[in-house]
Design a protein around this motif. Structure first.
Motif, PDB file in Angstrom:
ATOM      1  N   GLN A  40       0.820  -1.219   0.000  1.00 20.61           N
ATOM      2  CA  GLN A  40       0.000   0.000   0.000  1.00 20.61           C
ATOM      3  C   GLN A  40       0.851   1.266   0.000  1.00 20.61           C
ATOM      4  O   GLN A  40       0.346   2.345  -0.289  1.00 20.61           O
ATOM      5  CB  GLN A  40      -0.921   0.000   1.228  1.00 20.61           C
ATOM      6  CG  GLN A  40      -2.008  -1.051   1.168  1.00 20.61           C
ATOM      7  CD  GLN A  40      -2.952  -0.982   2.359  1.00 20.61           C
ATOM      8  OE1 GLN A  40      -2.591  -0.476   3.425  1.00 20.61           O
ATOM      9  NE2 GLN A  40      -4.159  -1.481   2.183  1.00 20.61           N
ATOM     10  N   GLY A  41       2.125   1.127   0.347  1.00 15.28           N
ATOM     11  CA  GLY A  41       3.002   2.293   0.343  1.00 15.28           C
ATOM     12  C   GLY A  41       3.214   2.940   1.692  1.00 15.28           C
ATOM     13  O   GLY A  41       4.100   3.784   1.856  1.00 15.28           O
ATOM     14  N   ASN A  42       2.417   2.564   2.697  1.00 14.52           N
ATOM     15  CA  ASN A  42       2.605   3.033   4.079  1.00 14.52           C
ATOM     16  C   ASN A  42       1.846   2.073   5.005  1.00 14.52           C
ATOM     17  O   ASN A  42       1.105   1.218   4.549  1.00 14.52           O
ATOM     18  CB  ASN A  42       2.122   4.469   4.259  1.00 14.52           C
ATOM     19  CG  ASN A  42       0.616   4.604   4.128  1.00 14.52           C
ATOM     20  OD1 ASN A  42      -0.136   4.341   5.060  1.00 14.52           O
ATOM     21  ND2 ASN A  42       0.163   5.011   2.927  1.00 14.52           N
ATOM     22  N   TYR A  97      -8.620   8.463   5.737  1.00 14.28           N
ATOM     23  CA  TYR A  97      -7.282   8.855   5.302  1.00 14.28           C
ATOM     24  C   TYR A  97      -6.933   8.212   3.963  1.00 14.28           C
ATOM     25  O   TYR A  97      -6.357   8.853   3.077  1.00 14.28           O
ATOM     26  CB  TYR A  97      -6.241   8.436   6.342  1.00 14.28           C
ATOM     27  CG  TYR A  97      -6.172   9.306   7.568  1.00 14.28           C
ATOM     28  CD1 TYR A  97      -6.335  10.683   7.495  1.00 14.28           C
ATOM     29  CD2 TYR A  97      -5.939   8.744   8.828  1.00 14.28           C
ATOM     30  CE1 TYR A  97      -6.279  11.481   8.621  1.00 14.28           C
ATOM     31  CE2 TYR A  97      -5.873   9.542   9.962  1.00 14.28           C
ATOM     32  CZ  TYR A  97      -6.035  10.904   9.854  1.00 14.28           C
ATOM     33  OH  TYR A  97      -5.964  11.694  10.968  1.00 14.28           O
ATOM     34  N   ARG A  98      -7.277   6.934   3.811  1.00 23.13           N
ATOM     35  CA  ARG A  98      -6.978   6.218   2.568  1.00 23.13           C
ATOM     36  C   ARG A  98      -7.720   6.855   1.399  1.00 23.13           C
ATOM     37  O   ARG A  98      -7.186   6.971   0.300  1.00 23.13           O
ATOM     38  CB  ARG A  98      -7.389   4.746   2.694  1.00 23.13           C
ATOM     39  CG  ARG A  98      -6.482   3.899   3.555  1.00 23.13           C
ATOM     40  CD  ARG A  98      -5.155   3.624   2.899  1.00 23.13           C
ATOM     41  NE  ARG A  98      -5.316   2.863   1.670  1.00 23.13           N
ATOM     42  CZ  ARG A  98      -4.340   2.619   0.806  1.00 23.13           C
ATOM     43  NH1 ARG A  98      -3.132   3.118   1.025  1.00 23.13           N
ATOM     44  NH2 ARG A  98      -4.549   1.913  -0.276  1.00 23.13           N
ATOM     45  N   LYS A  99      -8.938   7.288   1.653  1.00 20.57           N
ATOM     46  CA  LYS A  99      -9.769   7.861   0.593  1.00 20.57           C
ATOM     47  C   LYS A  99      -9.265   9.237   0.164  1.00 20.57           C
ATOM     48  O   LYS A  99      -9.258   9.564  -1.028  1.00 20.57           O
ATOM     49  CB  LYS A  99     -11.215   7.955   1.074  1.00 20.57           C
ATOM     50  CG  LYS A  99     -12.179   8.538   0.052  1.00 20.57           C
ATOM     51  CD  LYS A  99     -13.588   8.590   0.611  1.00 20.57           C
ATOM     52  CE  LYS A  99     -14.557   9.191  -0.394  1.00 20.57           C
ATOM     53  NZ  LYS A  99     -15.949   9.249   0.144  1.00 20.57           N
ATOM     54  N   GLY A 101      -6.100  10.794   1.132  1.00 27.16           N
ATOM     55  CA  GLY A 101      -4.678  11.088   0.950  1.00 27.16           C
ATOM     56  C   GLY A 101      -3.754   9.903   0.976  1.00 27.16           C
ATOM     57  O   GLY A 101      -2.534  10.070   1.056  1.00 27.16           O
ATOM     58  N   GLY A 102      -4.298   8.706   0.946  1.00 25.93           N
ATOM     59  CA  GLY A 102      -3.453   7.515   0.913  1.00 25.93           C
ATOM     60  C   GLY A 102      -3.113   6.940   2.263  1.00 25.93           C
ATOM     61  O   GLY A 102      -2.619   5.818   2.359  1.00 25.93           O
ATOM     62  N   GLY A 103      -3.388   7.693   3.346  1.00 26.15           N
ATOM     63  CA  GLY A 103      -3.093   7.185   4.674  1.00 26.15           C
ATOM     64  C   GLY A 103      -2.802   8.290   5.658  1.00 26.15           C
ATOM     65  O   GLY A 103      -2.751   9.470   5.305  1.00 26.15           O
ATOM     66  N   GLN A 105      -0.861  10.816   7.779  1.00 26.26           N
ATOM     67  CA  GLN A 105       0.364  11.538   7.444  1.00 26.26           C
ATOM     68  C   GLN A 105       1.550  11.135   8.322  1.00 26.26           C
ATOM     69  O   GLN A 105       2.699  11.220   7.894  1.00 26.26           O
ATOM     70  CB  GLN A 105       0.124  13.053   7.548  1.00 26.26           C
ATOM     71  CG  GLN A 105      -0.797  13.606   6.471  1.00 26.26           C
ATOM     72  CD  GLN A 105      -0.262  13.339   5.070  1.00 26.26           C
ATOM     73  OE1 GLN A 105       0.912  13.578   4.779  1.00 26.26           O
ATOM     74  NE2 GLN A 105      -1.122  12.825   4.202  1.00 26.26           N
ATOM     75  N   ILE A 108       2.844   8.053   6.647  1.00 27.25           N
ATOM     76  CA  ILE A 108       3.436   8.432   5.366  1.00 27.25           C
ATOM     77  C   ILE A 108       4.796   9.084   5.592  1.00 27.25           C
ATOM     78  O   ILE A 108       5.750   8.875   4.838  1.00 27.25           O
ATOM     79  CB  ILE A 108       2.493   9.383   4.595  1.00 27.25           C
ATOM     80  CG1 ILE A 108       1.214   8.617   4.174  1.00 27.25           C
ATOM     81  CG2 ILE A 108       3.184   9.975   3.372  1.00 27.25           C
ATOM     82  CD1 ILE A 108       0.177   9.479   3.485  1.00 27.25           C
TER      83      ILE A 108
END
Length: 288
Positions: A40-42, A97-99, A101-103, A105, A108
């Protein structure tokens, strides 16, 4: 199942074996989340499990210890209330957060701070460090419950148990209401970013303290400890759990981290002058 666990060296007929099993459960789930997070990247997904972790390790210890007492049932219920409530709240927040900004902060940010080598550093620094935190803070609900299966342990609720339930109730009220008011405030702020720019929630349970949710969480674990130890005072040492949680939320992370992070903002400095950092009591005004 007993034979399977025995095959990997875990004897669930002993308190230590059951404790190892509950810790292994937490370690295993967090490891799975670590792998998913790499794709998922984070690793902000971890927040979704954090609350449920406390409840689930308590369930394991309650089931395998075979304890049968009103005090143990009380510890099970209040730990489940806290853990599941926190789990649902953080899961919903993570989904948002996922919706957007990806997660989270914070998570991230770790991907940059721990690079290069984030993929393996995150296993120890970001993820499994939380296994230790969960196992340590949860001592009153794991060892505390198992201690109540000892023959000499009290079974019926007593004065100390009732005091613990009262402390838990106060804490549960503050964390539930604080989180609810904060989410409502964020929704209003999202609708009118201009009006709310530079403003912070300062009403309801947020009137006199900047961190009513942390205050509530702290009271919750002191309450759980009081109820657990009321049945078997020999396990007083499980006080390490609520003590560590208190230090973590006041001195290491929690309010200390947030106040340091936002303390350079003039608006937040004004908020700090008119509120307490932790206790929900009015700030004494200088009459001079």
């Amino acid at each position: 199942m007993m034979e399977l666990l025995a095959g990997i060296g875990i004897d669930v007929t002993t308190h230590l074996g059951v404790f190892y099993l509950s810790a292994l459960w937490i370690f295993s789930v967090i490891t799975i989340i670590w792998v998913i997070g790499l794709f998922q990247g984070n690793h902000s997904m971890m927040d979704g499990f954090y609350g449920f972790a406390y409840a689930s390790q308590c369930w394991i210890c309650y089931y395998f210890s075979g304890v049968n007492s009103a005090i143990a049932a009380a510890v099970l219920v209040i730990t489940s209330l806290h853990g599941c409530r926190l789990g649902f709240y953080l899961s919903k927040r993570w989904a948002g957060y996922r919706k957007n900004g990806g997660g989270d902060q914070r998570y991230i940010g770790f991907t940059t701070q721990l690079s290069p080598g984030y993929w393996w550093k995150s296993f120890f620094v970001v993820m499994q460090s939380q296994t230790l935190v969960i196992v340590l803070i949860g001592l009153p609900s794991t060892w505390g419950i198992m201690a109540l299966s000892n023959p000499e342990a009290a079974t019926q609720l007593n004065i100390l148990s009732l005091l613990g339930l009262l402390v838990f109730g106060i804490g549960y009220y503050f964390e539930v209401v604080a989180d609810g008011q904060l989410q409502s405030y964020k929704q209003e702020k999202e609708k009118d970013k201009v009006y709310y720019k530079g403003k912070y929630l300062n009403s309801g349970v947020w009137t006199h303290t900047r961190h009513p949710n942390y205050f509530g969480n702290t009271c919750v674990w002191w309450g759980i400890w009081l109820v657990a130890v009321s049945g078997n005072p020999d396990y007083w040492w499980t006080i390490a759990g609520p003590l560590f949680n208190t230090i973590m939320l006041t001195k290491i992370l929690g309010k200390q981290f947030q106040d340091n992070f936002m303390g350079k903002r003039p608006e937040y400095q004004a908020l700090m002058r008119r509120t307490n950092a932790f206790l929900p009591i009015p700030v004494k005004r200088d009459k001079s």
